[in-house]
Motif scaffolding. Structure first.
Motif, PDB file in Angstrom:
ATOM      1  N   MET A   1       3.476   9.585  -9.968  1.00 59.89           N
ATOM      2  CA  MET A   1       2.465   9.780 -11.075  1.00 59.89           C
ATOM      3  C   MET A   1       1.420  11.027 -11.194  1.00 59.89           C
ATOM      4  O   MET A   1       0.692  10.590 -12.522  1.00 59.89           O
ATOM      5  CB  MET A   1       2.462   8.346 -11.888  1.00 59.89           C
ATOM      6  CG  MET A   1       3.480   6.830 -12.134  1.00 59.89           C
ATOM      7  SD  MET A   1       2.908   5.387 -12.317  1.00 59.89           S
ATOM      8  CE  MET A   1       1.849   5.942 -13.957  1.00 59.89           C
ATOM      9  N   ASP A   2       1.562  11.320 -10.132  1.00 62.63           N
ATOM     10  CA  ASP A   2       0.376  12.640 -10.243  1.00 62.63           C
ATOM     11  C   ASP A   2      -0.857  11.990 -10.250  1.00 62.63           C
ATOM     12  O   ASP A   2      -1.880  12.473 -10.573  1.00 62.63           O
ATOM     13  CB  ASP A   2       0.753  13.290 -10.563  1.00 62.63           C
ATOM     14  CG  ASP A   2      -0.339  14.800 -10.432  1.00 62.63           C
ATOM     15  OD1 ASP A   2      -0.927  14.686  -8.935  1.00 62.63           O
ATOM     16  OD2 ASP A   2      -0.633  15.573 -10.733  1.00 62.63           O
ATOM     17  N   LYS A   3      -0.977  10.709 -10.329  1.00 68.12           N
ATOM     18  CA  LYS A   3      -3.102   9.653 -10.122  1.00 68.12           C
ATOM     19  C   LYS A   3      -3.505   9.302  -9.381  1.00 68.12           C
ATOM     20  O   LYS A   3      -4.674   8.908  -9.077  1.00 68.12           O
ATOM     21  CB  LYS A   3      -1.750   8.892 -11.309  1.00 68.12           C
ATOM     22  CG  LYS A   3      -1.545   8.422 -12.277  1.00 68.12           C
ATOM     23  CD  LYS A   3      -2.581   8.894 -13.366  1.00 68.12           C
ATOM     24  CE  LYS A   3      -2.285   9.146 -15.039  1.00 68.12           C
ATOM     25  NZ  LYS A   3      -3.101   9.472 -15.802  1.00 68.12           N
ATOM     26  N   LEU A   4      -2.758   9.634  -7.669  1.00 67.46           N
ATOM     27  CA  LEU A   4      -3.283   9.729  -6.532  1.00 67.46           C
ATOM     28  C   LEU A   4      -4.650  10.530  -6.620  1.00 67.46           C
ATOM     29  O   LEU A   4      -4.514  11.894  -6.735  1.00 67.46           O
ATOM     30  CB  LEU A   4      -2.267   9.616  -5.673  1.00 67.46           C
ATOM     31  CG  LEU A   4      -3.181   9.630  -4.346  1.00 67.46           C
ATOM     32  CD1 LEU A   4      -3.457   7.865  -3.770  1.00 67.46           C
ATOM     33  CD2 LEU A   4      -1.954   9.230  -3.338  1.00 67.46           C
ATOM     34  N   ASN A   5      -6.018   9.981  -6.427  1.00 62.33           N
ATOM     35  CA  ASN A   5      -7.183  10.541  -6.295  1.00 62.33           C
ATOM     36  C   ASN A   5      -7.821  10.256  -4.863  1.00 62.33           C
ATOM     37  O   ASN A   5      -7.309   9.361  -4.287  1.00 62.33           O
ATOM     38  CB  ASN A   5      -8.424  10.125  -7.530  1.00 62.33           C
ATOM     39  CG  ASN A   5      -8.522   8.892  -7.476  1.00 62.33           C
ATOM     40  OD1 ASN A   5      -8.350   8.552  -6.929  1.00 62.33           O
ATOM     41  ND2 ASN A   5      -9.409   8.490  -9.212  1.00 62.33           N
TER      42      ASN A   5
ATOM     43  N   VAL B   1       1.554  -1.153  -0.076  1.00 58.96           N
ATOM     44  CA  VAL B   1       0.082  -0.577  -0.027  1.00 58.96           C
ATOM     45  C   VAL B   1       0.513   1.320   0.201  1.00 58.96           C
ATOM     46  O   VAL B   1       0.585   1.977  -0.627  1.00 58.96           O
ATOM     47  CB  VAL B   1      -1.086  -0.405   1.076  1.00 58.96           C
ATOM     48  CG1 VAL B   1      -1.363   1.449   1.567  1.00 58.96           C
ATOM     49  CG2 VAL B   1      -1.657  -1.318   0.942  1.00 58.96           C
ATOM     50  N   ILE B   2       2.244   1.459   0.773  1.00 62.92           N
ATOM     51  CA  ILE B   2       2.769   3.174   0.917  1.00 62.92           C
ATOM     52  C   ILE B   2       4.084   2.719  -0.359  1.00 62.92           C
ATOM     53  O   ILE B   2       3.202   3.898  -0.934  1.00 62.92           O
ATOM     54  CB  ILE B   2       4.004   2.215   2.101  1.00 62.92           C
ATOM     55  CG1 ILE B   2       3.197   2.519   3.283  1.00 62.92           C
ATOM     56  CG2 ILE B   2       5.374   3.544   1.580  1.00 62.92           C
ATOM     57  CD1 ILE B   2       3.728   2.379   4.666  1.00 62.92           C
ATOM     58  N   GLY B   3       4.142   1.697  -1.316  1.00 65.07           N
ATOM     59  CA  GLY B   3       4.511   1.301  -2.768  1.00 65.07           C
ATOM     60  C   GLY B   3       3.044   2.102  -3.612  1.00 65.07           C
ATOM     61  O   GLY B   3       4.438   3.198  -4.357  1.00 65.07           O
ATOM     62  N   SER B   4       2.706   1.622  -3.096  1.00 62.89           N
ATOM     63  CA  SER B   4       1.252   2.475  -4.302  1.00 62.89           C
ATOM     64  C   SER B   4       1.273   3.824  -3.482  1.00 62.89           C
ATOM     65  O   SER B   4       0.722   4.369  -5.068  1.00 62.89           O
ATOM     66  CB  SER B   4       0.106   1.262  -3.986  1.00 62.89           C
ATOM     67  OG  SER B   4      -0.034   0.166  -4.255  1.00 62.89           O
ATOM     68  N   VAL B   5       1.532   4.443  -2.438  1.00 64.16           N
ATOM     69  CA  VAL B   5       0.484   5.444  -2.531  1.00 64.16           C
ATOM     70  C   VAL B   5       1.856   6.474  -3.149  1.00 64.16           C
ATOM     71  O   VAL B   5       1.770   7.070  -4.117  1.00 64.16           O
ATOM     72  CB  VAL B   5       0.476   5.916  -1.337  1.00 64.16           C
ATOM     73  CG1 VAL B   5       0.106   7.310  -0.331  1.00 64.16           C
ATOM     74  CG2 VAL B   5      -0.979   5.296  -1.174  1.00 64.16           C
ATOM     75  N   VAL B   6       2.649   5.916  -3.172  1.00 64.22           N
ATOM     76  CA  VAL B   6       4.594   6.839  -3.444  1.00 64.22           C
ATOM     77  C   VAL B   6       4.132   6.385  -4.714  1.00 64.22           C
ATOM     78  O   VAL B   6       4.218   7.607  -5.547  1.00 64.22           O
ATOM     79  CB  VAL B   6       5.313   6.038  -2.728  1.00 64.22           C
ATOM     80  CG1 VAL B   6       6.932   6.521  -3.814  1.00 64.22           C
ATOM     81  CG2 VAL B   6       5.964   6.166  -1.341  1.00 64.22           C
ATOM     82  N   LEU B   7       4.162   5.391  -6.024  1.00 60.04           N
ATOM     83  CA  LEU B   7       4.265   5.368  -7.157  1.00 60.04           C
ATOM     84  C   LEU B   7       2.695   6.052  -7.815  1.00 60.04           C
ATOM     85  O   LEU B   7       3.189   6.969  -8.599  1.00 60.04           O
ATOM     86  CB  LEU B   7       4.226   4.014  -7.569  1.00 60.04           C
ATOM     87  CG  LEU B   7       3.954   4.106  -9.129  1.00 60.04           C
ATOM     88  CD1 LEU B   7       5.762   3.551  -9.350  1.00 60.04           C
ATOM     89  CD2 LEU B   7       3.858   2.091  -9.256  1.00 60.04           C
TER      90      LEU B   7
END
Length: 112
Positions: free
Chosen positions: A87-91, A77-83
């Protein structure tokens, strides 16, 4: 039986609540003090100890697996949030979903 005898109340033959019959356990205790009884009691205690040991080992390995699973989920989850942030895709929807997953893994065993 006559009609008068059938109308009389019957006396219960079962013990009344609070009046318990005493059970004589002295023959059982005498048997346990004999060599055969002692052997049976020793084996029974040994079986109970083995079952307890196996149960504790199984619970320990299960708890260890759960801790590794929780750690793995948190790292993913932390890796996904950072990635996704890079990539500026976190909504907010994805953030809420990932937070729910982490909350589930932290709180699933707290109620049991």
């Amino acid at each position: 039986m006559t009609d008068e005898e059938s109308k009389l109340p019957t006396v219960p033959t079962e013990p009344v609540e609070g009046e318990e019959e005493e059970i004589d356990v002295s023959p059982f205790m005498d048997y346990l003090q004999s060599p055969q009884g002692h052997e049976i009691a020793s084996r029974l205690v040994g079986i109970i100890e083995e079952v307890k040991k196996v149960t504790l080992n199984k619970n320990f390995s299960h708890a260890k697996f759960n801790r590794w699973m929780e750690a793995g989920v948190i790292v993913v989850v932390i890796g996904s949030v950072v990635l996704l942030s890079i990539m500026d895709k976190l909504n907010p929807t994805v953030g809420m979903l990932l937070g729910s997953v982490v909350g589930y893994f932290f709180g699933r065993h707290k109620n049991a």
